[in-house]
Each structure stands twice: as structure tokens, then as C-alpha cells.
Scaffold this active site. Structure first.
Site, PDB file in Angstrom:
ATOM      1  N   HIS A   1      -4.784   5.856   5.351  1.00 37.36           N
ATOM      2  CA  HIS A   1      -3.341   6.284   4.972  1.00 37.36           C
ATOM      3  C   HIS A   1      -3.221   6.661   3.433  1.00 37.36           C
ATOM      4  O   HIS A   1      -4.162   6.522   2.453  1.00 37.36           O
ATOM      5  CB  HIS A   1      -2.867   4.938   4.796  1.00 37.36           C
TER       6      HIS A   1
ATOM      7  N   GLU B   1      -3.887  -4.227  16.711  1.00 40.01           N
ATOM      8  CA  GLU B   1      -4.614  -4.728  15.491  1.00 40.01           C
ATOM      9  C   GLU B   1      -4.067  -6.144  15.219  1.00 40.01           C
ATOM     10  O   GLU B   1      -5.025  -7.136  15.322  1.00 40.01           O
ATOM     11  CB  GLU B   1      -4.231  -3.879  14.289  1.00 40.01           C
TER      12      GLU B   1
ATOM     13  N   HIS C   1      -0.922   3.411  16.094  1.00 40.86           N
ATOM     14  CA  HIS C   1      -1.579   2.170  15.824  1.00 40.86           C
ATOM     15  C   HIS C   1      -1.008   1.243  16.972  1.00 40.86           C
ATOM     16  O   HIS C   1      -0.030   1.159  17.468  1.00 40.86           O
ATOM     17  CB  HIS C   1      -1.209   1.378  14.699  1.00 40.86           C
TER      18      HIS C   1
ATOM     19  N   HIS D   1      -8.915   7.665  10.089  1.00 40.00           N
ATOM     20  CA  HIS D   1      -7.726   6.460  10.080  1.00 40.00           C
ATOM     21  C   HIS D   1      -7.901   6.010   8.638  1.00 40.00           C
ATOM     22  O   HIS D   1      -8.433   5.132   8.173  1.00 40.00           O
ATOM     23  CB  HIS D   1      -8.070   5.260  10.906  1.00 40.00           C
TER      24      HIS D   1
ATOM     25  N   GLY E   1       2.784   0.670  10.812  1.00 44.66           N
ATOM     26  CA  GLY E   1       3.702  -0.560  10.296  1.00 44.66           C
ATOM     27  C   GLY E   1       3.362  -1.850  11.336  1.00 44.66           C
ATOM     28  O   GLY E   1       2.313  -1.829  11.936  1.00 44.66           O
TER      29      GLY E   1
ATOM     30  N   ARG F   1       7.823   8.994  -5.971  1.00 47.98           N
ATOM     31  CA  ARG F   1       9.202   9.316  -6.210  1.00 47.98           C
ATOM     32  C   ARG F   1       9.706  10.749  -6.589  1.00 47.98           C
ATOM     33  O   ARG F   1      10.718  10.872  -6.466  1.00 47.98           O
ATOM     34  CB  ARG F   1       9.876   8.559  -7.620  1.00 47.98           C
TER      35      ARG F   1
ATOM     36  N   ASP G   1       3.397   9.796  10.704  1.00 46.62           N
ATOM     37  CA  ASP G   1       3.596   8.542  11.576  1.00 46.62           C
ATOM     38  C   ASP G   1       4.865   7.919  11.295  1.00 46.62           C
ATOM     39  O   ASP G   1       5.558   7.961  10.108  1.00 46.62           O
ATOM     40  CB  ASP G   1       2.449   7.454  11.165  1.00 46.62           C
TER      41      ASP G   1
ATOM     42  N   ASP H   1      -8.914   2.976   6.514  1.00 47.38           N
ATOM     43  CA  ASP H   1      -7.543   2.492   6.561  1.00 47.38           C
ATOM     44  C   ASP H   1      -6.832   2.499   5.048  1.00 47.38           C
ATOM     45  O   ASP H   1      -6.302   3.664   4.861  1.00 47.38           O
ATOM     46  CB  ASP H   1      -7.490   1.104   6.823  1.00 47.38           C
TER      47      ASP H   1
END
Length: 357
Positions: free
Chosen positions: A18, A201, A198, A16, A171, A72, A139, A279
Site C-alpha cells: 500500500h 483476509e 482484497h 501487494h 479496507g 494533505r 482501490d 502489505d
């Protein structure tokens, strides 16, 4: 050897973490400098600690999205991905499943094919250069609703990068009911992707129930609210649905008041399958190694117990059979070396003998 050093050298899996949230302060500051005047993100690494101080979960999401906005073009994607792999490998992470949100980058103007090519090229280079195996979980950014879910599923199925193994939902949880994405998860699962949303939490156990019953969750991102529901904990244990627990993250986003009040010990005592993860480590000023140290302190574990947690992460991963066998063997060999050399073995905690369970 103290426990800190033992954890640092232990072969690990990270389930887990990101993609953007793992970017180091140096990487984030370099990207911010490239777009100076067009972003609120500081271009000075020394100022990022204050910038990454969150008042609540909603504020965390706002800050997180401001960093996402720094990605970008495909070059940015590649630079970030390769740097994240290097940082993980330096912590003896042998296998990682990165949660990636292609929708936000594609919405910003990066073609989906270029985005997927960039992460794939970085993944293969990292495996060659550092020996780390990386896989992707695409995700849905839940706050962006059904259009984001449609786009994420389309990118996952149409582009289908070789490293893609899972389909997730991230999110905010508040105001984002899980059942609205049931059809998307059904399609993803039908295509062979694993379900890893998710849930639980910043909300209660009902969100976890929804993730299991309507999204077919095989693992749960965070899931700490399960500690409030004995029936749910029993179900997680029975079905071997692991929680991806991230202690520091839960405190930094104010989902838990303090580490001392974290429900990890309660979940552990109930036999709920658990993995330890970082995370968004750079945003939360932590590392995977530090999260293992926190878990060891909360659960009173010695090297056997810590190795058991690391073994659980491998077991609950979506790694192929060869990687599972290789990393598990490395963990056992590492543990046995410490046992054979008492001077190298950590001395804190008690031996719960859970590695062999």
C-alpha cells in the site's frame, strides 16, 4: 552466503503493497511534525512502533486512516511516493504494483489531477534514479461505500495516469459485501484495467468466491481464507488466480493468531498460486525481504524455492512483456551464479525443485 543474504540480493517484484502503508517511520514522523497539533500521529519515529500496535483489524484501519490524513497536498504525495520507491529499490525490487487510494486524498482537498500528476512524476523520477518500475492499482476504500467507488472509478477513467494497471477494493471486509461493487469493476475491466480486490483476509471463503464471481478477480489480495475451502483452492489452482500473501500483516492485524498457524503451507501444498508481499511494511515493522525469509521458513525452502516464489510474483504481475523477460532473466542469472559458486549458496532448507515447474 546464508539465505538472508541471498534473499537480500534476489531481484524481486512486490504486488501487494500500500502506498501510504509503505511510508517509512522517518517519512511519517516528518509529515506528523508538519501538522503537529492537528494529528494524533506521533512526530517522533521512536514512538511509532507503539502507535502501530493494533488490537484488531478495525483498529488497524483507524490508525491507517490517521496516517492517510497526513497526506494533505500534492507535495506530500510526491514526497511519500518517491521515498517508498527508494525503499523498495534498496531491497532489489525491480517491479512494484502499489495499491493507491486516491479517494481519501481527493476527499481531503487534493484535486484528482494534481494527485495523479504527483504520483506519476515520482514514479518516473524513481525509475530514472533507481531503476524500479512502478505501477498503480487504484482501490476503493470499501468502508466508504458506493460514493467512494463512484469517485475512484471516475478518477481512474478520467485522469488515467500512465502507470495505472489495476482496480482494487481495500479496507475492512466485515460489513462490506463485494457484490455491491460489481458494476464498478465491470466498468474498470471494460476499460482495460485488471481486477485485484482484497478478499478472505479477515472473513471466510465466501468473500473470495464473491470477489471471483462478481468482481472478476484476476488476483486476490490476501485470500488466506481459501485454505478452509478445498473446492475454492482447486478453482484458484485451475484458473491460475494468485493469492497475494502477506504473513506478518495477517498476524499484526490479528487475522491469524501466529506465524506458526499461518495457512501458507496448506495453500502451498494444495498448489494454489502464491506471491509473497509486505502489505503495509512500515506499520507492521517488516520488509519484503523479511516476508520471503518467513515464507522460506514456513515452507522449508532453499534458494531454488525462494527464487521460485520470486519468479511467481513476476509471472502473476501485470508487467509488460519486456519487463517480464528482463526481471525473469535477472532472477535466473542470480540463481545460477549462486549455483556455480557453492560457497555463496545458502545451506538451509531442502531443494524442492519447484523453480522449473
Amino acid at each position: 552466503m546464508n539465505l538472508h543474504d541471498y534473499i537480500a540480493g534476489l531481484p524481486k517484484a512486490e504486488l501487494h503493497v500500500h502506498h501510504v502503508g509503505s511510508a517509512s517511520p522517518t517519512t511519517v514522523a516528518a509529515l506528523a511534525a508538519r501538522y503537529e497539533g492537528r494529528t494524533a500521529v506521533p512526530a517522533d519515529p521512536g514512538l511509532l512502533a507503539d502507535y502501530f500496535t493494533f488490537t484488531d483489524f478495525a483498529h488497524f484501519i483507524d490508525v491507517y486512516l490517521s496516517v492517510v490524513d497526513l497526506i494533505r497536498d500534492a507535495q506530500d504525495v510526491h514526497q511519500l511516493t518517491y521515498a517508498v520507491a527508494a525503499d523498495l529499490a534498496a531491497q532489489q525490487v525491480r517491479y512494484a504494483e502499489l495499491t493507491v487510494t486516491p479517494f481519501t486524498s481527493v476527499r481531503a482537498g487534493i484535486p484528482a489531477e494534481e494527485f495523479c500528476d504527483a504520483i506519476e512524476d515520482a514514479r518516473l523520477r524513481a525509475e530514472r534514479d533507481f531503476g524500479i518500475v512502478m505501477r498503480w492499482i487504484f482501490d476503493i476504500p470499501g468502508e466508504a461505500g458506493i460514493p467512494a467507488a463512484d469517485a475512484t472509478l471516475d478518477i481512474a477513467l478520467r485522469c488515467r495516469p500512465q502507470g495505472l494497471v489495476g482496480f482494487g477494493l481495500g479496507g475492512p471486509e466485515v460489513g462490506v459485501p463485494r457484490p455491491q461493487f460489481a458494476a464498478h469493476f465491470a466498468s474498470a475491466r471494460a476499460s482495460g484495467l485488471h481486477s485485484v480486490p482484497h478478499a478472505g483476509e479477515s472473513t471466510g471463503p465466501s468473500t473470495i468466491w464473491d470477489a471471483i464471481e462478481t468482481l472478476g478477480a484476476e488476483r486476490i489480495g490476501h485470500g488466506i481464507a481459501a485454505a478452509r475451502d478445498d473446492v475454492l483452492m482447486a478453482l484458484l489452482k485451475e484458473r491460475e488466480i494468485a493469492l497475494e500473501v502477506c504473513p506478518t500483516s495477517n498476524v499484526r492485524t490479528r487475522s491469524v493468531a501466529s506465524l506458526e498457524e499461518h495457512p501458507l503451507p496448506l495453500l502451498f501444498a494444495a498448489g494454489v498460486p502464491l506471491t509473497v508481499n509486505s502489505d503495509d511494511p512500515s506499520m507492521f515493522s517488516t520488509t519484503l525481504c523479511r516476508e520471503y525469509e518467513i515464507a522460506a521458513e514456513l515452507l522449508h525452502l532453499d534458494e531454488d524455492g525462494v527464487t521460485a516464489l520470486a519468479a511467481a510474483a513476476v509471472r502473476h504481475s501485470f508487467a509488460d512483456a519486456a519487463d517480464l523477460a528482463r526481471i525473469t532473466s535477472e532472477q535466473i542469472e542470480y540463481r545460477d551464479l549462486a549455483v556455480r559458486n557453492p560457497r555463496a549458496a545458502p545451506t538451509i532448507g531442502d531443494n524442492r525443485g519447484i523453480f522449473d515447474n
